[in-house]
Design an enzyme around this catalytic site. Structure first.
Site, short mmCIF file in Angstrom:
data_model
loop_
_atom_site.label_atom_id
_atom_site.label_comp_id
_atom_site.label_asym_id
_atom_site.label_seq_id
_atom_site.Cartn_x
_atom_site.Cartn_y
_atom_site.Cartn_z
N ALA A 80 5.34 14.30 -26.31
CA ALA A 80 5.35 13.26 -26.79
C ALA A 80 4.06 11.97 -25.81
CB ALA A 80 6.63 12.46 -26.49
N THR A 130 -2.78 17.61 -19.98
CA THR A 130 -4.16 17.46 -19.96
C THR A 130 -5.20 17.94 -18.73
OG1 THR A 130 -6.47 16.19 -20.85
CG2 THR A 130 -4.33 15.87 -19.52
N ASP A 131 -6.93 18.73 -19.43
CA ASP A 131 -7.68 18.91 -17.84
C ASP A 131 -8.16 17.69 -17.96
OD1 ASP A 131 -9.65 18.16 -20.17
OD2 ASP A 131 -10.46 20.31 -20.10
N GLU A 132 -7.81 16.46 -18.09
CA GLU A 132 -8.27 15.02 -17.47
C GLU A 132 -7.83 14.55 -16.35
OE1 GLU A 132 -9.22 12.24 -20.63
OE2 GLU A 132 -9.30 14.04 -22.13
N TYR A 155 -5.66 6.55 -18.85
CA TYR A 155 -5.03 7.61 -20.20
C TYR A 155 -4.66 8.51 -18.83
CZ TYR A 155 -4.92 11.98 -21.91
OH TYR A 155 -4.28 13.76 -22.89
N LYS A 159 -0.69 10.11 -17.95
CA LYS A 159 -0.82 11.66 -16.98
C LYS A 159 -0.22 12.83 -16.50
CE LYS A 159 -0.28 14.20 -20.35
NZ LYS A 159 1.48 14.56 -21.10
N LYS A 194 -10.43 10.25 -33.15
CA LYS A 194 -10.85 11.76 -32.07
C LYS A 194 -12.27 11.98 -32.45
CE LYS A 194 -7.48 11.09 -29.60
NZ LYS A 194 -6.56 12.10 -28.82
N ASP A 284 -21.97 3.94 -23.78
CA ASP A 284 -21.13 5.12 -23.04
C ASP A 284 -19.68 4.54 -22.99
OD1 ASP A 284 -20.31 7.52 -22.19
OD2 ASP A 284 -21.42 8.04 -20.76
N ARG A 285 -18.78 5.08 -22.51
CA ARG A 285 -17.64 4.71 -22.52
C ARG A 285 -17.42 4.36 -21.08
NH1 ARG A 285 -13.83 10.16 -23.13
NH2 ARG A 285 -13.41 8.98 -25.35
#
Length: 345
Positions: A80, A130-132, A155, A159, A194, A284-285
């Site tokens: 979650a 996540t790999d982020e 984000y 994480k 996404k 871009d973001r």
């Protein structure tokens, strides 16, 4: 096993629920049913006697205590989370509350339950990340389990914080945890905000297909059903206190991924071909990480796992699924933020 899965009505969580039930496990699906959740994701197992659903929020400690005491799981798989980077730019507070405080609440509840149960050796708390959290790579190299954390978005920062909490509860309290950090997922039941479903649905509707920046951002793509298989492997075979990087071994630039999807759309939906004419480069973001890449050596050598679906196979299957399941995604287009450009602050 009886497994408590948090976020089991979401994209990755529901894949875990479906696969776990198919393999004979009992599953308790705990989900708050926020905007990206959908109980239709688990409709195929909803009537199975091995499945139970709890509508609850990981931000509610009392609910977590009750659910653990009532269902007495052998393991917790924690999926979650708020997960959309663009939404985290516009509204970071929700990400902090869910991803950090929600994980803290779940760790506290799991620890209390584990102690009350006599500290069973086989209990596991599996935290899915996540790999982020590792930040952005240069042109070469890959993320390993020992790569230093360097999150760049609200984000990924939330994480990263949750990963640190899980490790701390293992080191300080002895809670038997395993962690996994995955690359970008795609596949059936992916919420339509996404990249992959956006490309498919915009191509189908003849709308512009947005590509951020120059399209040169690179990601490693992992089919969600491969990921679910990997997660159950980590849960069963992973060593307590250990983390595992799960990748798809499919590193590609965003523009090339979009072009691959368009090529499949040309074959499967030829009325709109050529679909790559719809590609439109957009601003871009903010803080957009340039490249992610996973080194999957530990998963391969320690646990004997590697992905089974190639990117081309998986993308074709995913395009086919969206074309055949319009009744699933059409109602989701009306949910808040879907179809809008977010994260431009």
């Amino acid at each position: 096993m009886k497994v408590l899965v948090t976020g089991g009505a979401g994209f990755i969580g529901s894949a875990v629920v479906r696969l776990a039930i198919a393999r004979g496990h009992h599953v308790v699906n705990l989900d708050a049913l926020t905007y990206a959740a959908n109980l239709r994701n688990v409709a195929t197992v909803a009537d199975d006697p091995a499945y139970a659903f709890e509508h609850a929020d990981i931000r509610d400690p009392q609910a977590l205590d009750r659910i653990l005491a009532q269902h007495r799981p052998d393991a917790v798989m924690h999926l979650a989370a708020e997960s959309h980077v663009d939404r985290s730019i516009d509204g970071p507070a929700t990400f902090m509350q869910t991803n950090i405080m929600g994980t803290f609440n779940l760790l506290q509840a799991a620890r209390a339950y584990w102690i009350a149960s006599g500290r069973p050796v086989g209990f596991r708390f599996h935290h899915v990340s996540t790999d982020e959290v590792f930040g952005s790579l240069g042109p070469t190299g890959s993320f390993t389990e020992t790569t230093a954390y360097d999150p760049r978005s609200p984000y990924s920062a939330s994480k990263a914080a949750s990963d640190h909490l899980v490790r701390a509860w293992h080191e300080t309290y002895g809670l038997p945890v395993v962690l996994s950090n995955c690359s970008n997922n795609y596949g059936p039941y992916h919420f339509p905000e996404k990249l992959v479903p956006v490309v498919i649905l915009n191509a189908l509707a003849g709308r512009p297909i947005p590509v951020y920046g120059d399209g040169g951002n690179i990601r490693d793509w992992l089919h969600v059903e491969d990921h679910a298989d990997a997660l159950l492997t980590v849960l069963k075979q992973g060593r307590p206190g250990r983390s595992y990087n799960i990748g798809g071994e499919a590193e590609v630039r965003n523009i090339d991924l979009v072009s691959m999807i368009c090529a499949h759309m040309d074959v499967l939906n030829p009325d709109g071909a050529p679909h790559d004419r719809l590609i439109e480069f957009v601003p871009d973001r903010p803080g957009h990480d340039r490249r992610y890449a996973i080194d999957p050596t530990r998963m391969r050598t320690e646990l004997g796992w590697r992905p089974s679906v190639t990117l081309d196979q998986g993308l074709r299957q995913t395009v086919e699924w969206y074309l055949q399941n319009r009744d699933w995604w059409r109602p989701l287009l009306d949910r808040q933020g879907v179809g809008q450009r977010l994260g431009t602050a």
